[in-house]
Design a protein around this motif. Structure first.
Motif, PDB file in Angstrom:
ATOM      1  N   GLY A 153       0.636  -1.173   0.274  1.00  0.00           N
ATOM      2  CA  GLY A 153      -0.056  -0.105   0.160  1.00  0.00           C
ATOM      3  C   GLY A 153       0.893   1.367  -0.052  1.00  0.00           C
ATOM      4  N   LEU A 154       2.041   1.342   0.899  1.00  0.00           N
ATOM      5  CA  LEU A 154       2.773   2.399   0.892  1.00  0.00           C
ATOM      6  C   LEU A 154       3.489   2.740  -0.439  1.00  0.00           C
ATOM      7  N   GLN A 155       4.001   1.603  -0.992  1.00  0.00           N
ATOM      8  CA  GLN A 155       4.416   1.870  -2.361  1.00  0.00           C
ATOM      9  C   GLN A 155       3.451   2.295  -3.538  1.00  0.00           C
ATOM     10  N   ARG A 156       2.372   1.687  -3.574  1.00  0.00           N
ATOM     11  CA  ARG A 156       1.293   2.004  -4.393  1.00  0.00           C
ATOM     12  C   ARG A 156       0.678   3.543  -4.341  1.00  0.00           C
ATOM     13  N   PHE A 157       0.582   3.815  -3.006  1.00  0.00           N
ATOM     14  CA  PHE A 157      -0.066   5.131  -2.667  1.00  0.00           C
ATOM     15  C   PHE A 157       0.766   6.233  -2.097  1.00  0.00           C
ATOM     16  N   LYS A 158       2.113   6.040  -2.351  1.00  0.00           N
ATOM     17  CA  LYS A 158       3.082   7.130  -1.748  1.00  0.00           C
ATOM     18  C   LYS A 158       2.821   8.422  -2.259  1.00  0.00           C
ATOM     19  N   GLN A 159       2.126   8.699  -3.420  1.00  0.00           N
ATOM     20  CA  GLN A 159       1.912  10.149  -3.907  1.00  0.00           C
ATOM     21  C   GLN A 159       0.722  10.792  -2.936  1.00  0.00           C
ATOM     22  N   TYR A 160       0.103   9.966  -1.893  1.00  0.00           N
ATOM     23  CA  TYR A 160      -1.051  10.506  -1.183  1.00  0.00           C
ATOM     24  C   TYR A 160      -0.439  10.809   0.070  1.00  0.00           C
ATOM     25  N   GLY A 161       0.071  11.934   0.384  1.00  0.00           N
ATOM     26  CA  GLY A 161       0.706  12.341   1.716  1.00  0.00           C
ATOM     27  C   GLY A 161      -0.340  12.415   2.894  1.00  0.00           C
ATOM     28  N   PHE A 162      -1.330  12.258   2.765  1.00  0.00           N
ATOM     29  CA  PHE A 162      -2.410  12.187   3.783  1.00  0.00           C
ATOM     30  C   PHE A 162      -2.766  10.953   4.288  1.00  0.00           C
ATOM     31  N   VAL A 163      -2.232   9.838   3.880  1.00  0.00           N
ATOM     32  CA  VAL A 163      -2.489   8.358   4.047  1.00  0.00           C
ATOM     33  C   VAL A 163      -1.365   8.016   5.125  1.00  0.00           C
ATOM     34  N   GLU A 164      -2.083   7.261   6.164  1.00  0.00           N
ATOM     35  CA  GLU A 164      -1.037   6.688   7.255  1.00  0.00           C
ATOM     36  C   GLU A 164      -1.277   5.177   7.119  1.00  0.00           C
ATOM     37  N   TYR A 165      -0.161   4.174   7.353  1.00  0.00           N
ATOM     38  CA  TYR A 165      -0.251   3.169   7.078  1.00  0.00           C
ATOM     39  C   TYR A 165       0.128   2.428   8.581  1.00  0.00           C
ATOM     40  N   CYS A 166      -0.851   1.533   9.076  1.00  0.00           N
ATOM     41  CA  CYS A 166      -1.006   0.861  10.583  1.00  0.00           C
ATOM     42  C   CYS A 166      -1.196  -0.629  10.441  1.00  0.00           C
ATOM     43  N   LEU A 167      -0.591  -1.449  11.284  1.00  0.00           N
ATOM     44  CA  LEU A 167      -1.216  -2.811  11.175  1.00  0.00           C
ATOM     45  C   LEU A 167      -2.338  -2.798  12.171  1.00  0.00           C
ATOM     46  N   PHE A 168      -3.452  -3.368  11.969  1.00  0.00           N
ATOM     47  CA  PHE A 168      -4.513  -3.626  12.705  1.00  0.00           C
ATOM     48  C   PHE A 168      -5.021  -5.254  12.507  1.00  0.00           C
ATOM     49  N   ASP A 169      -5.366  -5.624  13.518  1.00  0.00           N
ATOM     50  CA  ASP A 169      -6.107  -6.939  13.546  1.00  0.00           C
ATOM     51  C   ASP A 169      -7.446  -6.740  14.334  1.00  0.00           C
ATOM     52  N   ALA A 170      -8.527  -6.901  13.497  1.00  0.00           N
ATOM     53  CA  ALA A 170      -9.822  -6.650  14.030  1.00  0.00           C
ATOM     54  C   ALA A 170     -10.173  -7.588  14.955  1.00  0.00           C
ATOM     55  N   GLU A 171      -9.370  -8.801  15.339  1.00  0.00           N
ATOM     56  CA  GLU A 171      -9.797  -9.792  16.081  1.00  0.00           C
ATOM     57  C   GLU A 171      -9.151  -9.454  17.473  1.00  0.00           C
ATOM     58  N   GLU A 172      -8.245  -8.444  17.384  1.00  0.00           N
ATOM     59  CA  GLU A 172      -7.562  -8.095  18.764  1.00  0.00           C
ATOM     60  C   GLU A 172      -8.196  -6.697  19.259  1.00  0.00           C
ATOM     61  N   ASP A 173      -8.052  -6.604  20.672  1.00  0.00           N
ATOM     62  CA  ASP A 173      -8.547  -5.352  21.204  1.00  0.00           C
ATOM     63  C   ASP A 173      -8.008  -3.814  20.458  1.00  0.00           C
ATOM     64  N   PRO A 174      -8.897  -3.333  19.777  1.00  0.00           N
ATOM     65  CA  PRO A 174      -8.269  -2.097  19.168  1.00  0.00           C
ATOM     66  C   PRO A 174      -7.721  -1.041  19.909  1.00  0.00           C
ATOM     67  N   CYS A 175      -7.919  -1.008  21.261  1.00  0.00           N
ATOM     68  CA  CYS A 175      -7.301  -0.028  22.336  1.00  0.00           C
ATOM     69  C   CYS A 175      -5.778  -0.452  22.343  1.00  0.00           C
ATOM     70  N   LEU A 176      -5.347  -1.573  22.184  1.00  0.00           N
ATOM     71  CA  LEU A 176      -4.094  -2.123  22.395  1.00  0.00           C
ATOM     72  C   LEU A 176      -3.171  -1.936  21.159  1.00  0.00           C
ATOM     73  N   GLN A 177      -3.880  -1.402  19.937  1.00  0.00           N
ATOM     74  CA  GLN A 177      -3.105  -1.341  18.760  1.00  0.00           C
ATOM     75  C   GLN A 177      -2.604  -0.215  18.484  1.00  0.00           C
TER      76      GLN A 177
END
Length: 177
Positions: A153-177
């Motif tokens: 995603g970072l390679q593909r959308f690098k021209q969009y400076g307003f995008v942040e890339y984060c690991l997220f596992d919907a099966e885990e507690d979102p507050c801990l991610q």
């Protein structure tokens, strides 16, 4: 029977397929006639090419001897094309973009819109959204459970400076991610 050879993690899907398509799926687990399949695939687009590439390995996938992730994403470009260009995906991505833009346009001028995409994967939905968003009014978070997809995603959308890339596992507690 062949159904007994299915590994536990695929048994639920196999049972669904068996219920839905009966004997045809049991036979497919045993063997795939690639030549007959190719004869049916007249127009070769991303979906047909994925069937050609993955179909012969269905037996190995449900038995646990073939890694489905490696099989599908061995050609990231082909899988991405499937998620963007196949009929249902194209319509779905267009509708998603339209719905998100309808919501975004309801925000007051000057207010930053925060968008969290969970499970961005190949970025097929992302690609229909980003070109239509105001980079000065948008904070977009591209997430996936896999570093592989974040890197792509970072390679593909690098021209969009307003995008942040984060690991997220919907099966885990979102507050801990």
């Amino acid at each position: 029977t062949r159904g007994q050879e299915v590994v536990e993690r695929h048994r639920r899907m196999y049972t669904y397929w068996q219920h839905r398509w009966g004997q045809a799926i049991t036979n497919a687990v045993g063997s795939v006639d690639v030549q007959a399949l190719e004869a049916e695939l007249e127009e070769v687009g991303p979906a047909e090419e994925l069937v050609r590439r993955c179909g012969p390995h269905l037996s190995g996938v449900v038995r646990g001897t073939v890694d489905p992730f490696k099989l599908l994403f061995d050609s990231f470009e082909l899988t991405t094309a499937f998620y963007e260009q196949s009929g249902i995906a194209r319509v779905g991505n267009e509708r998603l973009a339209s719905a998100v833009l309808d919501v975004v346009n309801q925000f007051p001028p000057g207010q930053v819109v925060k968008i969290l995409e969970i499970g961005a994967g190949t970025g097929a939905s992302t690609s229909s959204l980003l070109p239509n968003l105001n980079p000065f009014k948008t904070r977009y978070v591209f997430t996936d459970v896999s570093k592989y997809f974040l890197h792509k995603g970072l390679q593909r959308f690098k021209q969009y400076g307003f995008v942040e890339y984060c690991l997220f596992d919907a099966e885990e507690d979102p507050c801990l991610q």
